[in-house]
Design a protein around this motif. Sequence first.
Motif, PDB file in Angstrom:
ATOM      1  N   LEU A 159      10.620  -6.412 -55.509  1.00  0.00           N
ATOM      2  CA  LEU A 159      10.792  -7.016 -56.831  1.00  0.00           C
ATOM      3  C   LEU A 159       9.559  -6.742 -57.689  1.00  0.00           C
ATOM      4  CD1 LEU A 159      12.776  -8.805 -58.471  1.00  0.00           C
ATOM      5  CD2 LEU A 159      11.397 -10.745 -57.762  1.00  0.00           C
ATOM      6  N   GLU A 160       9.768  -6.209 -58.874  1.00  0.00           N
ATOM      7  CA  GLU A 160       8.661  -5.905 -59.780  1.00  0.00           C
ATOM      8  C   GLU A 160       8.306  -7.146 -60.597  1.00  0.00           C
ATOM      9  OE1 GLU A 160       7.613  -1.859 -61.903  1.00  0.00           O
ATOM     10  OE2 GLU A 160       9.152  -2.942 -63.022  1.00  0.00           O
ATOM     11  N   CYS A 161       7.036  -7.507 -60.576  1.00  0.00           N
ATOM     12  CA  CYS A 161       6.562  -8.738 -61.207  1.00  0.00           C
ATOM     13  C   CYS A 161       5.343  -8.463 -62.080  1.00  0.00           C
ATOM     14  CB  CYS A 161       6.158  -9.746 -60.135  1.00  0.00           C
ATOM     15  SG  CYS A 161       7.484 -10.193 -59.009  1.00  0.00           S
TER      16      CYS A 161
ATOM     17  N   SER B 200      11.581  -8.114 -65.140  1.00  0.00           N
ATOM     18  CA  SER B 200      12.781  -7.736 -65.897  1.00  0.00           C
ATOM     19  C   SER B 200      13.254  -8.807 -66.876  1.00  0.00           C
ATOM     20  CB  SER B 200      13.917  -7.369 -64.943  1.00  0.00           C
ATOM     21  OG  SER B 200      14.279  -8.497 -64.166  1.00  0.00           O
ATOM     22  N   ASN B 201      13.068 -10.090 -66.527  1.00  0.00           N
ATOM     23  CA  ASN B 201      13.555 -11.137 -67.420  1.00  0.00           C
ATOM     24  C   ASN B 201      12.499 -12.208 -67.745  1.00  0.00           C
ATOM     25  OD1 ASN B 201      13.423 -12.490 -65.007  1.00  0.00           O
ATOM     26  ND2 ASN B 201      15.611 -12.953 -64.883  1.00  0.00           N
ATOM     27  N   ARG B 202      11.277 -11.969 -67.306  1.00  0.00           N
ATOM     28  CA  ARG B 202      10.126 -12.860 -67.565  1.00  0.00           C
ATOM     29  C   ARG B 202      10.338 -14.273 -67.019  1.00  0.00           C
ATOM     30  NH1 ARG B 202      11.609  -9.708 -71.051  1.00  0.00           N
ATOM     31  NH2 ARG B 202      12.669 -11.150 -72.426  1.00  0.00           N
ATOM     32  N   LEU B 203      11.088 -14.385 -65.924  1.00  0.00           N
ATOM     33  CA  LEU B 203      11.346 -15.656 -65.277  1.00  0.00           C
ATOM     34  C   LEU B 203      10.149 -16.050 -64.411  1.00  0.00           C
ATOM     35  CD1 LEU B 203      13.412 -17.918 -64.452  1.00  0.00           C
ATOM     36  CD2 LEU B 203      14.004 -16.424 -62.530  1.00  0.00           C
ATOM     37  N   LEU B 204       9.653 -17.274 -64.599  1.00  0.00           N
ATOM     38  CA  LEU B 204       8.559 -17.774 -63.769  1.00  0.00           C
ATOM     39  C   LEU B 204       9.091 -18.014 -62.362  1.00  0.00           C
ATOM     40  CD1 LEU B 204       5.671 -18.871 -63.346  1.00  0.00           C
ATOM     41  CD2 LEU B 204       6.527 -21.089 -64.120  1.00  0.00           C
ATOM     42  N   LEU B 205       8.501 -17.331 -61.364  1.00  0.00           N
ATOM     43  CA  LEU B 205       8.934 -17.473 -59.981  1.00  0.00           C
ATOM     44  C   LEU B 205       8.087 -18.484 -59.224  1.00  0.00           C
ATOM     45  CD1 LEU B 205       9.452 -13.704 -59.067  1.00  0.00           C
ATOM     46  CD2 LEU B 205      11.179 -15.366 -59.812  1.00  0.00           C
ATOM     47  N   TRP B 206       6.774 -18.350 -59.334  1.00  0.00           N
ATOM     48  CA  TRP B 206       5.858 -19.208 -58.589  1.00  0.00           C
ATOM     49  C   TRP B 206       4.604 -19.474 -59.384  1.00  0.00           C
ATOM     50  CZ3 TRP B 206       8.086 -21.394 -54.693  1.00  0.00           C
ATOM     51  CH2 TRP B 206       9.054 -20.717 -53.961  1.00  0.00           C
ATOM     52  N   GLU B 207       3.964 -20.569 -59.054  1.00  0.00           N
ATOM     53  CA  GLU B 207       2.698 -20.953 -59.678  1.00  0.00           C
ATOM     54  C   GLU B 207       1.788 -21.467 -58.563  1.00  0.00           C
ATOM     55  OE1 GLU B 207       1.404 -23.855 -63.350  1.00  0.00           O
ATOM     56  OE2 GLU B 207       3.508 -23.342 -63.067  1.00  0.00           O
ATOM     57  N   THR B 208       0.523 -21.072 -58.597  1.00  0.00           N
ATOM     58  CA  THR B 208      -0.431 -21.521 -57.589  1.00  0.00           C
ATOM     59  C   THR B 208      -1.811 -21.630 -58.224  1.00  0.00           C
ATOM     60  OG1 THR B 208      -1.203 -21.164 -55.319  1.00  0.00           O
ATOM     61  CG2 THR B 208      -1.058 -19.215 -56.719  1.00  0.00           C
ATOM     62  N   THR B 209      -2.796 -21.983 -57.417  1.00  0.00           N
ATOM     63  CA  THR B 209      -4.181 -22.069 -57.856  1.00  0.00           C
ATOM     64  C   THR B 209      -5.023 -21.257 -56.895  1.00  0.00           C
ATOM     65  OG1 THR B 209      -3.774 -24.284 -58.700  1.00  0.00           O
ATOM     66  CG2 THR B 209      -6.069 -23.660 -58.407  1.00  0.00           C
TER      67      THR B 209
ATOM     68  N   ASN C  52      18.325 -17.099 -53.606  1.00  0.00           N
ATOM     69  CA  ASN C  52      18.736 -16.271 -54.740  1.00  0.00           C
ATOM     70  C   ASN C  52      18.104 -14.892 -54.633  1.00  0.00           C
ATOM     71  OD1 ASN C  52      16.128 -16.249 -56.094  1.00  0.00           O
ATOM     72  ND2 ASN C  52      16.538 -18.367 -56.653  1.00  0.00           N
ATOM     73  N   GLU C  53      18.427 -14.009 -55.559  1.00  0.00           N
ATOM     74  CA  GLU C  53      17.966 -12.619 -55.457  1.00  0.00           C
ATOM     75  C   GLU C  53      16.466 -12.454 -55.690  1.00  0.00           C
ATOM     76  OE1 GLU C  53      19.025 -12.867 -59.904  1.00  0.00           O
ATOM     77  OE2 GLU C  53      20.310 -13.135 -58.172  1.00  0.00           O
ATOM     78  N   ASN C  54      15.780 -13.465 -56.174  1.00  0.00           N
ATOM     79  CA  ASN C  54      14.332 -13.391 -56.387  1.00  0.00           C
ATOM     80  C   ASN C  54      13.542 -13.701 -55.121  1.00  0.00           C
ATOM     81  OD1 ASN C  54      14.690 -12.925 -59.192  1.00  0.00           O
ATOM     82  ND2 ASN C  54      14.961 -15.102 -59.494  1.00  0.00           N
ATOM     83  N   GLN C  55      14.190 -14.290 -54.131  1.00  0.00           N
ATOM     84  CA  GLN C  55      13.487 -14.744 -52.938  1.00  0.00           C
ATOM     85  C   GLN C  55      13.742 -13.825 -51.754  1.00  0.00           C
ATOM     86  OE1 GLN C  55      15.003 -18.725 -52.651  1.00  0.00           O
ATOM     87  NE2 GLN C  55      13.412 -19.530 -53.984  1.00  0.00           N
ATOM     88  N   GLY C  56      12.750 -13.784 -50.860  1.00  0.00           N
ATOM     89  CA  GLY C  56      12.862 -12.947 -49.668  1.00  0.00           C
ATOM     90  C   GLY C  56      11.582 -13.005 -48.864  1.00  0.00           C
ATOM     91  N   THR C  57      11.300 -11.958 -48.132  1.00  0.00           N
ATOM     92  CA  THR C  57      10.143 -11.941 -47.239  1.00  0.00           C
ATOM     93  C   THR C  57       8.921 -11.261 -47.842  1.00  0.00           C
ATOM     94  OG1 THR C  57      10.933  -9.903 -46.202  1.00  0.00           O
ATOM     95  CG2 THR C  57      11.591 -11.990 -45.185  1.00  0.00           C
ATOM     96  N   GLY C  58       8.987 -10.882 -49.092  1.00  0.00           N
ATOM     97  CA  GLY C  58       7.865 -10.195 -49.735  1.00  0.00           C
ATOM     98  C   GLY C  58       6.740 -11.131 -50.148  1.00  0.00           C
TER      99      GLY C  58
END
Length: 119
Positions: free
Chosen positions: A95-97, A70-79, A40-46
Amino acid sequence: MLFNYRRRFCGGYTPDPEIIQDLKVAVIPRVKEGMILSSNENQGTGRIKGSVKRTGDNYAGVPVCCFRRSNRLLLWETTSKNDGSYEFRNIAVGLECFVVAFDPNEEYNAVISDKVVAK
């Protein structure tokens, strides 16, 4: 096409095409290590990297979340690791996060890094 995730066949032999067809599974070519597939448009090599500190010292075991701004969508979670570092991969370049770190001991409020751009 259906995928059978219960059975994994990989490495060291040549599979029999008739058996594979009878199982009604998809054959997925092996992906090179480190290769990122975007769906999807949120994923890539960044990537987004950082570190978590508590009163100047590295802070391990901190839950860290990355959201699309832009839409406050949770993309990833880690520790965070033992040295306090964290990294989010497979994010679209540019992508601005914003990144939020939560104190697992609940002694401090969450810390936010805003307008973080994946590189």
